[in-house]
Design a protein around this motif. Structure first.
Motif, PDB file in Angstrom:
ATOM      1  N   ARG A 179      52.849  29.383  45.566  1.00 20.96           N
ATOM      2  CA  ARG A 179      51.574  29.524  45.837  1.00 20.96           C
ATOM      3  C   ARG A 179      50.595  28.635  45.560  1.00 20.96           C
ATOM      4  O   ARG A 179      49.628  28.263  46.180  1.00 20.96           O
ATOM      5  CB  ARG A 179      51.300  31.029  45.357  1.00 20.96           C
ATOM      6  N   LYS A 180      50.940  27.919  44.461  1.00 19.20           N
ATOM      7  CA  LYS A 180      49.921  26.776  44.169  1.00 19.20           C
ATOM      8  C   LYS A 180      50.547  25.902  43.167  1.00 19.20           C
ATOM      9  O   LYS A 180      51.905  26.157  42.696  1.00 19.20           O
ATOM     10  CB  LYS A 180      48.726  27.378  43.427  1.00 19.20           C
ATOM     11  N   TRP A 181      50.125  24.489  43.075  1.00 17.21           N
ATOM     12  CA  TRP A 181      50.607  23.750  42.166  1.00 17.21           C
ATOM     13  C   TRP A 181      50.292  23.884  40.892  1.00 17.21           C
ATOM     14  O   TRP A 181      48.969  24.309  40.560  1.00 17.21           O
ATOM     15  CB  TRP A 181      49.921  22.315  42.584  1.00 17.21           C
ATOM     16  N   ARG A 197      67.865  28.782  44.157  1.00 17.14           N
ATOM     17  CA  ARG A 197      66.665  28.570  44.292  1.00 17.14           C
ATOM     18  C   ARG A 197      66.225  27.042  44.630  1.00 17.14           C
ATOM     19  O   ARG A 197      66.809  26.064  44.019  1.00 17.14           O
ATOM     20  CB  ARG A 197      65.832  29.186  43.058  1.00 17.14           C
ATOM     21  N   LEU A 198      65.009  27.156  45.162  1.00 17.41           N
ATOM     22  CA  LEU A 198      64.470  25.682  45.754  1.00 17.41           C
ATOM     23  C   LEU A 198      63.192  25.352  44.869  1.00 17.41           C
ATOM     24  O   LEU A 198      62.675  26.160  44.537  1.00 17.41           O
ATOM     25  CB  LEU A 198      64.050  25.731  47.384  1.00 17.41           C
ATOM     26  N   MET A 199      63.404  24.061  44.351  1.00 16.95           N
ATOM     27  CA  MET A 199      62.272  23.666  43.603  1.00 16.95           C
ATOM     28  C   MET A 199      61.511  22.479  44.001  1.00 16.95           C
ATOM     29  O   MET A 199      62.148  21.679  45.052  1.00 16.95           O
ATOM     30  CB  MET A 199      62.889  22.904  42.109  1.00 16.95           C
ATOM     31  N   VAL A 200      60.399  21.914  43.892  1.00 19.71           N
ATOM     32  CA  VAL A 200      59.412  20.952  44.540  1.00 19.71           C
ATOM     33  C   VAL A 200      58.640  20.426  43.553  1.00 19.71           C
ATOM     34  O   VAL A 200      57.892  21.214  42.853  1.00 19.71           O
ATOM     35  CB  VAL A 200      58.474  21.502  45.818  1.00 19.71           C
ATOM     36  N   VAL A 201      58.479  19.091  43.138  1.00 19.58           N
ATOM     37  CA  VAL A 201      57.969  18.305  42.390  1.00 19.58           C
ATOM     38  C   VAL A 201      57.380  17.074  43.025  1.00 19.58           C
ATOM     39  O   VAL A 201      57.643  16.420  43.848  1.00 19.58           O
ATOM     40  CB  VAL A 201      58.809  17.779  41.233  1.00 19.58           C
ATOM     41  N   ALA A 202      55.873  17.132  42.395  1.00 17.00           N
ATOM     42  CA  ALA A 202      55.108  15.950  42.925  1.00 17.00           C
ATOM     43  C   ALA A 202      54.669  15.094  41.501  1.00 17.00           C
ATOM     44  O   ALA A 202      54.282  15.672  40.742  1.00 17.00           O
ATOM     45  CB  ALA A 202      53.876  16.376  43.588  1.00 17.00           C
ATOM     46  N   MET A 203      54.832  13.618  41.629  1.00 15.61           N
ATOM     47  CA  MET A 203      54.535  13.137  40.502  1.00 15.61           C
ATOM     48  C   MET A 203      53.356  12.134  41.049  1.00 15.61           C
ATOM     49  O   MET A 203      53.423  11.273  42.052  1.00 15.61           O
ATOM     50  CB  MET A 203      55.679  12.064  40.312  1.00 15.61           C
ATOM     51  N   THR A 204      52.439  12.001  40.347  1.00 18.03           N
ATOM     52  CA  THR A 204      51.117  11.323  40.845  1.00 18.03           C
ATOM     53  C   THR A 204      51.446   9.800  40.412  1.00 18.03           C
ATOM     54  O   THR A 204      52.097   9.327  39.829  1.00 18.03           O
ATOM     55  CB  THR A 204      49.792  11.831  40.182  1.00 18.03           C
TER      56      THR A 204
END
Length: 516
Positions: free
Chosen positions: A449-451, A431-438
């Motif tokens: 679908r959404k953050w 499985r693929l994961m995506v993370v954004a740090m502000t």
């Protein structure tokens, strides 16, 4: 050979060499045409299929030529879409029984960067796939022509090779001539093939900087060595660890009109960072001092304490052909050049080595003309790290992967993520994961679908952006950045094998700052 089984007992073993089917079933009668009656060919170079130890008195010779040109020889550089190549064959057969039906056969092996890719058999008009990996089944070779009463001594014939079928292929073709005895299936063929190289050279000059296709060949292969995997070939998009040792074994067949002229060899390495920044480097035959910034007073940073080093690589401004560095000089350019060079990535003046690399090899004449491979060799240096949250049996820590991110539209801010998994994990469930740090330190994860906010920042609680039953060789996914939640974001992406307590992700994040 005698094998001792135990005290006083011995086993006598007789070893037979098993060669082509029915090799010794041929009728070896005095009806053979004798060599002393027919003359002596040049040095014998024929062999019996799958029997390399059997000495024969067969000879295969001749040359290749390009129709309507003066270009001819045993080895040629060709343009399949426009060249009509003819093989002028000369065969001095070994002893053949009178009345034996004989098929003329031909096959070719295609090599790309030193690796056997595929093979073909020729029926006189069309090349057909022939599987000769491992044991070569010569009975499957198609006849070009058939002689009902055996071969003459010598047998001379011209064969158009229909190389237009190779228009979309690249590499080096080794072409073997042979003949097969119809009654026994025994096949004789040459030890020394004819060779065709698909032209891949581009020519340019410092005056116009226009690249024009030229009848030259720049090839060879790249190898990588590491302590755990040993030595292996580098194919396009092969992922390499930064510390791996890379060796280039190059081959250059110059433009015929350039032979005998003074020339210098060069290597250029193009670099593209995971976030799309580019740079070029040129290799010199002499190493130069790599300058380091002075260390602050009382600094204890390890890089400040490191001594100055030397490097044979220097930054190069693209298309500034006059500033290219050279690795070798020739007073007279030979017909063929082979070289071996270490591609020492750790010497490049880069902060981080992870990225895409493109290798160009070629030569420059004294008048500024350059000839080089139009299609560069490509490889990837890993930019990922492993993080575990428990015992991870499934994934060794030293396997490389590569993750690239690039902004493709603004506004809205979209990022294309390209993942090249390690070969060890291809076709596994993952499985693929995506993370954004502000910029303020808040974490969000993309669920496909959404953050949504990632509250506890625990790796085992990461949501899947996409799941795979069989992880492909290349994964591409486009993700919108959550620009409404902040001005700056640091984007991470990674993947985890199903059942493993670990994740592989990009070590340095993609940094996005929302424009004012």
């Amino acid at each position: 050979m005698t094998i001792k089984l135990s005290e006083g007992f011995f086993l006598k073993v007789i070893i037979f060499i098993i060669c082509s089917p029915n090799l010794f079933a041929a009728d070896l009668t005095p009806t053979f045409k004798m060599l002393d009656e027919l003359g002596t060919p040049p040095t014998y170079n024929g062999q019996i299929a799958n029997c390399p130890l059997v000495v024969t008195q067969a000879y295969f010779g001749g040359q290749l030529s390009i129709q309507d040109t003066s270009i001819a020889g045993k080895n040629l550089i060709v343009r399949p879409a426009e060249d009509k190549v003819i093989l002028h064959s000369v065969i001095y057969p070994d002893f053949i029984p009178v009345g034996e039906i004989v098929d003329i056969v031909m096959f070719t092996e295609r090599y790309v960067y030193g690796e056997l890719i595929d093979s073909f058999t020729f029926d006189g008009e069309t090349w057909h796939p022939w599987n000769n990996f491992g044991w070569k089944d010569f009975s499957q070779l198609l006849p070009i022509t058939t002689y009902e009463e055996g071969l003459t001594y010598p047998t001379v014939h011209d064969y158009p090779l229909a190389i237009n079928q190779y228009s979309s292929l690249e590499g080096e073709f080794a072409i073997y001539m042979g003949y097969r005895l119809r009654s026994s299936g025994v096949t004789f063929y040459s030890k020394e093939p004819f060779r065709l190289w698909i032209a891949n050279g581009g020519i340019t000059s410092a005056q116009d900087n226009k690249v024009v296709a030229e009848r030259a060949y720049i090839g060879g292969y790249l190898e990588v060595y590491d302590a755990s995997q040993g030595r292996s070939l580098i194919r396009d998009a092969t992922i390499i660890k930064p510390e791996d040792e890379i060796t280039l074994t190059g081959k250059i067949i110059p433009v015929n009109a350039h032979l005998g002229q003074p020339a210098q060899l060069f290597i250029v390495l193009g670099y593209r960072s995971p976030d799309g920044k580019t740079a070029y480097f040129t290799k010199s035959s002499q190493a130069t001092l790599v300058e380091k910034l002075p260390c602050p007073i009382f600094s204890i940073e390890p890089e400040c304490l490191a001594p100055a080093t030397t490097s044979s690589w220097q930054k190069w401004v693209e298309n500034d052909l006059n500033s290219l560095k050279m690795i070798r000089n020739y007073d007279s350019l030979p017909e063929q050049i082979t070289l071996q060079e270490v591609i020492d990535i750790h010497e490049l003046p880069l902060d981080e080595p992870g990225g895409e690399y493109y290798l160009y090899l070629g030569y420059q004449l004294n008048n500024g003309t350059l000839v080089f491979n139009e299609k560069p060799r490509q490889f990837l240096i890993s930019n990922t790290v492993l993080n575990t949250w428990g015992y991870s049996y499934y994934y060794p820590t030293d396997r490389p992967a590569y993750i690239q991110m690039e902004l493709i539209n603004e506004p809205p801010a979209l990022v294309r993520i390209t993942l090249y998994p390690d070969n060890y994990t291809i076709n596994t469930s993952a499985r693929l994961m995506v993370v954004a740090m502000t910029g303020e330190g808040s974490y969000y994860q993309w669920n496909g679908r959404k953050w949504v906010e990632w509250l506890d920042s625990e790796l085992f609680n990461l949501l899947s952006a996409r799941s795979y039953t069989n992880l492909p060789e290349v994964v591409k996914i486009t993700v919108p950045l959550p620009v409404s939640l902040g001005k700056e974001f640091f984007l991470y992406s990674g993947y985890s094998i199903t059942g493993a307590s670990s994740i592989i992700y990009n070590d340095l994040p993609f940094d996005y700052v929302k424009p004012d």
